[in-house]
Design an enzyme around this catalytic site. Structure first.
Site, PDB file in Angstrom:
ATOM      1  N   ASP A 404       0.734  -1.012  -0.100  1.00 29.24           N
ATOM      2  CA  ASP A 404      -0.072  -0.136   0.070  1.00 29.24           C
ATOM      3  C   ASP A 404       0.794   1.399  -0.068  1.00 29.24           C
ATOM      4  O   ASP A 404       0.314   2.470  -0.202  1.00 29.24           O
ATOM      5  CB  ASP A 404      -1.009  -0.010   1.275  1.00 29.24           C
ATOM      6  CG  ASP A 404      -2.068  -0.809   0.872  1.00 29.24           C
ATOM      7  OD1 ASP A 404      -2.478  -1.329  -0.214  1.00 29.24           O
ATOM      8  OD2 ASP A 404      -2.738  -1.397   2.035  1.00 29.24           O
ATOM      9  N   TYR A 492      -9.967  -0.913   1.679  1.00 31.56           N
ATOM     10  CA  TYR A 492      -9.807  -1.189   2.964  1.00 31.56           C
ATOM     11  C   TYR A 492      -9.361   0.356   3.790  1.00 31.56           C
ATOM     12  O   TYR A 492      -8.954   0.841   3.317  1.00 31.56           O
ATOM     13  CB  TYR A 492      -8.758  -2.162   2.908  1.00 31.56           C
ATOM     14  CG  TYR A 492      -9.171  -3.457   3.154  1.00 31.56           C
ATOM     15  CD1 TYR A 492      -9.804  -4.137   3.939  1.00 31.56           C
ATOM     16  CD2 TYR A 492      -8.760  -4.545   2.087  1.00 31.56           C
ATOM     17  CE1 TYR A 492     -10.367  -5.307   4.157  1.00 31.56           C
ATOM     18  CE2 TYR A 492      -9.239  -5.508   2.078  1.00 31.56           C
ATOM     19  CZ  TYR A 492     -10.037  -6.267   3.013  1.00 31.56           C
ATOM     20  OH  TYR A 492     -10.628  -7.403   3.029  1.00 31.56           O
TER      21      TYR A 492
END
Length: 784
Positions: A404, A492
């Site tokens: 990420d 998320y």
């Protein structure tokens, strides 16, 4: 948005019933406590009082570069004299040179310690910039360091090579660079051409779903592709899955995949690799169309286009819960804030703790110079990477590994909702990052608050034959200061908590909510996850959150002690009837060399970072224990081609290395597209150096094996997707650090059966509770 302002005078006191039946000694003790209480007469606000101020002992040397510095660096890079030959990113194509991003370069620890611990000068500040250089004869992505700042005649632009060990420094092959807008746009004509040629096929299969290009109004499907998109930089590819667009698009995948080769800067050479649908591969449009004409592509399930079931809103069809219309319990700092802040320096003091906060676009929130009662425990505590690896029998699921930081995790730290994401009255701070020549501020994206632990820090009742059933009873209030932010990276929402406890322990916790990256459902693929909707499968995956903890237990000379519990056969002469019997022993040693290692089976080992040259009053080395919490895991797949060498940091529970300025990060932000030839190879950190009496860094992993379930709809729940670790004093002190806390109750019964109660002057205050006072930020708005 409707602003609802509610101001109610709520005097927080406790009513005492005049007729109390004999309910046992505990109830009688409580009555004595409440009868003897005192309350403050003034009704001050207990939610919106500002935190008291303090002054940081030194300037925050880890602070992000300023907006002014970012603009100056941007201008310097674009000056003709720099020789960078840059195009503005908004106008750039693949064959241009342009700035991808500008961020703060870490300040070397060797430069910081003389300043924060002595009279050394303020360390020099530098920026870092990634520049995509498609205009070179051998195109690549190159990272640069720019400084010293502020920009002056002494400022230089140099390649940032020294902190990467992959062999090419800060250079990343063009095919492995971030797949940004210009790169995606270059592939879109091929995607549009291929999909346009089979629009009749996709329309028949997917309820009219077609793709003619991202800007074509006829398009009704949304393409998505994961990472990695190269193995070693010698090639580039996109494995594209199509979905129905919309806010819940992650939950409406279709059984159709387009695989393309997009190597190099010449988009005219990009080519079709094939299609996947119905669990079969078709190498050409002709093969696919023949299968369609033969009736071999019929879909077993139609994907839903009404995704309202996936929204995080009120669902009355689930039923009514009695009394749910009442506001749920909340943490309130009813005695006033007990932490102090220096907002300019992002510095915090709380009950003996002190630390600095910093932030970068890539890593998010970082903590520095963490001390307890004036003694340093940690130099740095920061998240290094959020990895997710999936499994499945479909290209997107099998192919997907996310890092990420590749998506700039810090830029996705969004606003927090007061009373829900953080308690009412919490302190909210903004977080800023730089984008091109501007600075973007995410308002109220970090919160600080003190919270009730909902259990006492310590407690004991000494039993006796008195009428109360005890001779003394002591209980100490449990509280903690929490620093929190939530980053929404695509699907998320990661919640990061750093909790500072009253006893000198520090807890790190991460939670995951948000949409699953799902797959199209096939009954024979349940080994990769269950059916969770009409045509949707929850794809099995791992979340691994890698953290760096640079321990300085009192100073930079530390060791890692391993205390193993062993069941050892032995005999003792005072038990002759037992002969030889098994008993626990502690086998204590010190780790000798840098290594990656895992928690011992059954947790039968304690790992302690200690200072070998400092002892407590009892002659024991002073240290901090590494206490596993919930779900401390590592990556399940250790030899996957998609994470072969670029995710080594995620493949063990723990690791210890010697601190080096040249090893500031476990990963590089473009490493995801280099699984076979990483820019940063974490395994190379372990080169045999001694860790006994050195400046040590602990790398640890939190995370979740995400066994997907129907209850992940609409989104994953924070209660279940939760992982934590605690660093706790281990002989660091001479006794527990709770004796100096006034928030306690001490009750004694004397020989005449008379009860005395000591509250140490800490009373339950009267205060005004105000929700939704008129403030200018999202955090202070009550929505209706």
């Amino acid at each position: 948005m409707i602003r609802l302002v509610i101001t109610s005078l709520c005097v927080v006191t406790l009513s005492i019933c005049t007729a109390v039946p004999p309910l046992g000694y505990e109830r009688r003790v409580l009555r004595e406590i409440f009868d003897k209480r005192t309350t403050n007469s003034s009704a001050s606000s207990c939610t919106y009082d500002e935190a008291p101020t303090t002054t940081a002992p030194k300037a925050n040397v880890w602070a992000p570069i300023s907006a002014e510095d970012n603009l100056a660096v941007w201008n310097l890079l674009h000056e003709p004299a720099s020789g960078m030959n840059l195009t503005h990113p908004d106008d750039a194509v693949l064959t241009d040179n342009y700035v991808f991003w500008i961020d703060t370069l870490h300040t070397n620890k060797s430069d910081v310690l003389p300043y924060i611990d002595g009279s050394g000068s303020l360390p020099t500040k530098y920026a870092r910039a990634i520049i995509f250089e498609g205009g070179k004869a051998d195109p690549d992505s190159q990272e640069y360091m720019i400084g010293p700042l502020p920009v002056s005649a002494d400022t230089t632009i140099e390649k940032l090579d020294y902190m990467y060990n992959g062999g090419s420094g800060g250079s990343v092959p063009f095919n492995a660079r971030y797949f940004d807008g210009p790169k995606t746009s270059a592939t879109d004509p091929l995607v549009a051409s291929v999909m346009g040629n089979i629009s009749d096929v996709t329309a028949a299969l997917f309820q009219g779903g077609v793709y003619f290009g991202s800007l074509d109004e006829r398009t009704t499907l949304s393409p998505t592709s994961g990472t990695p998109q190269s193995f070693d930089g010698s090639q580039a590819f996109r494995n594209i899955m199509f979905r129905f667009p919309g806010p819940a698009t992650y939950m409406t995948p279709l059984d159709f995949f387009l695989l393309i080769d997009c190597t190099g800067t010449d988009a005219s050479l990009y080519s079709l690799k094939g299609f996947v649908t119905n669990e079969k591969f078709y190498a050409s449009i002709e093969e696919l169309r023949n299968a369609f004409d033969a009736g071999e592509l019929a879909q077993v399930y139609d994907q839903t286009q009404d995704a309202s079931w996936a929204f995080v809103d009120y669902k009355p069809e689930l039923g009514v819960r009695e009394l749910e219309e009442r506001l749920a319990p909340s943490t309130l700092e009813i005695g006033g804030k007990r932490y102090k802040l220096d907002k300019e320096n992002q510095y915090v003091e709380y009950m003996g703790w002190s630390f600095y906060i910093s932030f970068t676009r890539t890593l998010g929130v970082m903590l520095y110079d963490i001390k307890f009662k004036g003694e340093r425990i940690l130099y740095e505590l920061s998240m290094q990477e959020a990895t997710a690896q999936y499994g499945g029998n479909q290209p997107k699921a099998a192919n997907t590994v996310y890092h990420d930081t590749y998506y700039s995790l810090g830029t996705d730290a969004g606003p927090l909702v007061e009373g829900f994401d953080c308690p009412w009255g919490a302190t909210f701070w903004n977080l800023s990052y730089h984008s091109t020549n501007t600075t973007v501020t995410n308002e109220n994206s970090l919160c600080i608050f003190e919270a009730d632990m909902n259990f006492p820090l310590s407690r004991h009742r000494t039993a006796s034959s008195s009428s109360y059933g005890f001779s003394n009873l002591g209980t100490v209030k449990g509280a903690q200061l929490i620093v929190r932010n939530i980053a929404t990276i695509g699907n998320y929402d990661y919640m990061f908590d750093y909790a500072f406890h009253m006893d000198g322990s520090l807890e790190v916790a991460v939670r995951a909510s948000g949409y699953l990256q799902s797959s199209f459902y096939y009954p024979d693929q349940d080994k990769w996850g269950p059916r969770i909707q009409q045509a949707t499968q929850g794809s099995l995956h791992d979340h691994i959150l890698t953290f760096k903890a640079d321990f300085d237990i009192l100073d930079t000379i530390n060791s890692l002690q391993v205390s193993e519990l062993k069941a050892v056969p032995q005999s003792q002469p005072w038990f002759p009837e037992l002969g030889e019997f098994e008993q626990l022993e502690l086998d204590t040693s010190r780790m000798q060399t840098e290594q990656q290692f895992n928690w011992a089976p059954n947790n039968q080992a304690m790992y302690t970072l200690l200072n070998p040259n400092a002892t407590n009053a009892w002659g024991e080395p002073r240290g901090y224990r590494i206490v596993p919490g919930r779900s401390d895991i590592h990556l399940s797949t250790l030899n996957s081609p998609w994470s072969l060498k670029n995710s080594e940091f995620a493949k063990s529970h723990l690791a210890v290395t010697v601190q080096h300025d040249t090893e500031p990060y476990a990963n590089s932000v473009q490493n995801i597209n280099l699984p076979h030839a990483p820019q940063q190879d974490f395994s190379k950190f372990f080169d045999g150096e001694s860790v006994d009496g050195a400046d040590l860094v602990l790398w640890f992993n939190l995370g979740m094996h995400h066994f997907t379930r129907a209850e992940d709809v609409p989104v994953t729940l924070y209660t279940e997707a939760y992982s934590s670790i605690t660093f706790a004093p281990q002989n660091f002190f001479d006794r527990a650090q709770d004796g100096d806390l006034l928030n306690r109750r001490w009750i004694e019964v004397d020989e005449d059966d008379q009860l005395t109660f000591e509250a140490y002057g800490v009373a339950l205050p009267a205060c005004r509770v105000s929700f939704g006072e008129p403030v200018e930020h999202v955090g202070g708005v009550v929505e209706s």
